[in-house]
Write a protein that holds these residues in place. Structure first.
Motif, PDB file in Angstrom:
ATOM      1  N   ASN A 144       0.844  -1.198   0.000  1.00 15.20           N
ATOM      2  CA  ASN A 144       0.000   0.000   0.000  1.00 15.20           C
ATOM      3  C   ASN A 144       0.879   1.248   0.000  1.00 15.20           C
ATOM      4  O   ASN A 144       2.061   1.206   0.383  1.00 15.20           O
ATOM      5  N   VAL A 199       0.834   5.376   1.142  1.00 19.80           N
ATOM      6  CA  VAL A 199       0.196   6.461   1.873  1.00 19.80           C
ATOM      7  C   VAL A 199       0.864   7.760   1.426  1.00 19.80           C
ATOM      8  O   VAL A 199       2.053   7.966   1.656  1.00 19.80           O
ATOM      9  N   ASP A 209      -9.415  11.873  -5.092  1.00 24.72           N
ATOM     10  CA  ASP A 209     -10.588  11.101  -4.651  1.00 24.72           C
ATOM     11  C   ASP A 209     -10.977  10.069  -5.701  1.00 24.72           C
ATOM     12  O   ASP A 209     -11.328   8.924  -5.375  1.00 24.72           O
ATOM     13  N   GLU A 240      -8.385   7.253  -5.622  1.00 23.62           N
ATOM     14  CA  GLU A 240      -8.575   6.386  -4.452  1.00 23.62           C
ATOM     15  C   GLU A 240      -9.786   5.468  -4.622  1.00 23.62           C
ATOM     16  O   GLU A 240      -9.772   4.321  -4.152  1.00 23.62           O
ATOM     17  N   ASN A 277      -7.737   0.418  -3.899  1.00 25.98           N
ATOM     18  CA  ASN A 277      -7.874   0.258  -2.444  1.00 25.98           C
ATOM     19  C   ASN A 277      -6.535   0.158  -1.721  1.00 25.98           C
ATOM     20  O   ASN A 277      -6.498  -0.018  -0.494  1.00 25.98           O
ATOM     21  N   SER A 301      -3.872   5.544  -0.099  1.00 24.14           N
ATOM     22  CA  SER A 301      -4.505   6.463   0.859  1.00 24.14           C
ATOM     23  C   SER A 301      -3.838   7.820   0.715  1.00 24.14           C
ATOM     24  O   SER A 301      -2.613   7.921   0.764  1.00 24.14           O
ATOM     25  N   ILE A 314      -3.540  11.528   2.383  1.00 28.28           N
ATOM     26  CA  ILE A 314      -3.764  12.281   3.608  1.00 28.28           C
ATOM     27  C   ILE A 314      -3.569  13.759   3.292  1.00 28.28           C
ATOM     28  O   ILE A 314      -2.521  14.157   2.769  1.00 28.28           O
ATOM     29  N   HIS A 357       0.440   9.309  11.567  1.00 27.49           N
ATOM     30  CA  HIS A 357       0.203   8.155  10.698  1.00 27.49           C
ATOM     31  C   HIS A 357       1.382   7.176  10.640  1.00 27.49           C
ATOM     32  O   HIS A 357       1.273   6.118  10.007  1.00 27.49           O
TER      33      HIS A 357
END
Length: 278
Positions: free
Chosen positions: A73, A75, A88, A91, A95, A98, A100, A111
């Motif tokens: 993943n 971030v 958005d 995202e 999945n 992410s 932030i 985080h």
């Protein structure tokens, strides 16, 4: 949108226009358009399928989209809120991503994983390079590795050798092992910045005892307080220690009481911190 299309300046301009954006000097928005640089970053990061990756300043995602297929993943920390609709949408179809929102200097700490290993891979906003490096390197749970794009001048300073050391190089080399992976010309960005860049890797990142680290940096900061003066003079004034004690330690550690701060190695700084702390 894939990584390849983000190497195209016209595509970048179209996306920016769609979101009523122009490259911001305030946020250091120079978009990377070089596949060679992206390949070098990914190769140096050696992303594995189980890796969690932190990215600061994704921009339009030219690096992000190269990281996503490789990592468990990603971030990403982004400050430009006008890009929120863009991200958005990304995202919603991925999945493992992410994003932030906000100032990374404030949002990153909350985080950082408490136990899970992670890597930091980023084309860093140049205005906050030093702060971001310090934030991660001094974290309660530091990253396994950092591979970041920085100004070439900053990379050179970080990787300096005794004779040319600075507070920045001592700080980074005390906490990890930095290495310049490749130089990246200013022509690899749009808009073209005024300086060249470099891909910097920091490995063997070591979590230090907080008390030991604080003592070390207090001594180093005092040592570099005035570059023109000999080290003993800076330490006496900054630490309020007797000149005799400081000179005795310098003689023991370096064999030279007239040495200057930029001439000491990391090993000598460590020895000096122990000696002065007795």
């Amino acid at each position: 949108m894939d990584t390849v299309s983000l190497y195209n300046i016209q595509n970048i301009k179209h996306i920016l226009n769609t979101h009523n954006l122009t490259p911001s000097k305030h946020f250091g928005q120079n978009y990377l358009i070089s596949s060679r640089a992206i390949d070098a970053i990914c190769a140096a990061a050696d992303i594995q399928k189980e890796d969690c990756v932190f990215e600061v300043g994704p921009g339009l995602g030219v690096l992000t989209f190269a990281l996503l297929p490789r990592a468990k993943n990603v971030v990403s920390f982004e400050i430009e809120k006008k890009l929120q609709p863009y991200w958005d949408q990304k995202e919603s179809t991925c999945n493992t991503l992410s994003v932030i929102w906000g100032n990374a200097l404030k949002t990153v700490p909350e985080h950082i994983p408490k136990k899970e290993t992670y890597k930091v891979v980023a084309n860093l906003p140049y205005q906050i390079t030093s702060q971001i490096l310090r934030l991660f390197l001094e974290a309660e749970h530091p990253p396994e590795k950092m591979v970041v794009m920085v100004q070439k001048e900053v990379a050179d300073r970080i990787c300096a050798v005794p004779g040319n050391m600075s507070l920045l190089s001592v700080a980074v080399q005390y906490l990890g092992t930095p290495k310049i992976i490749t130089k990246v010309p200013r022509t690899a960005f749009w808009p073209e910045p005024k300086v060249d860049s470099a891909v910097l890797a920091i490995t063997h990142i070591e979590k230090k005892d907080v008390k030991e680290r604080d003592v070390f940096f207090r001594i180093v900061k005092a040592g570099f307080s005035s570059k023109r003066k000999q080290l003993w003079h800076n330490l006496v004034n900054g630490l309020h220690i007797a000149p005799e004690q400081v000179k005795e330690c310098l003689q023991e550690v370096t064999g030279n009481t007239k040495i200057r701060a930029q001439e000491l190695s990391i090993a000598q700084w460590k020895q000096l911190a122990v000696c002065l702390g007795k």
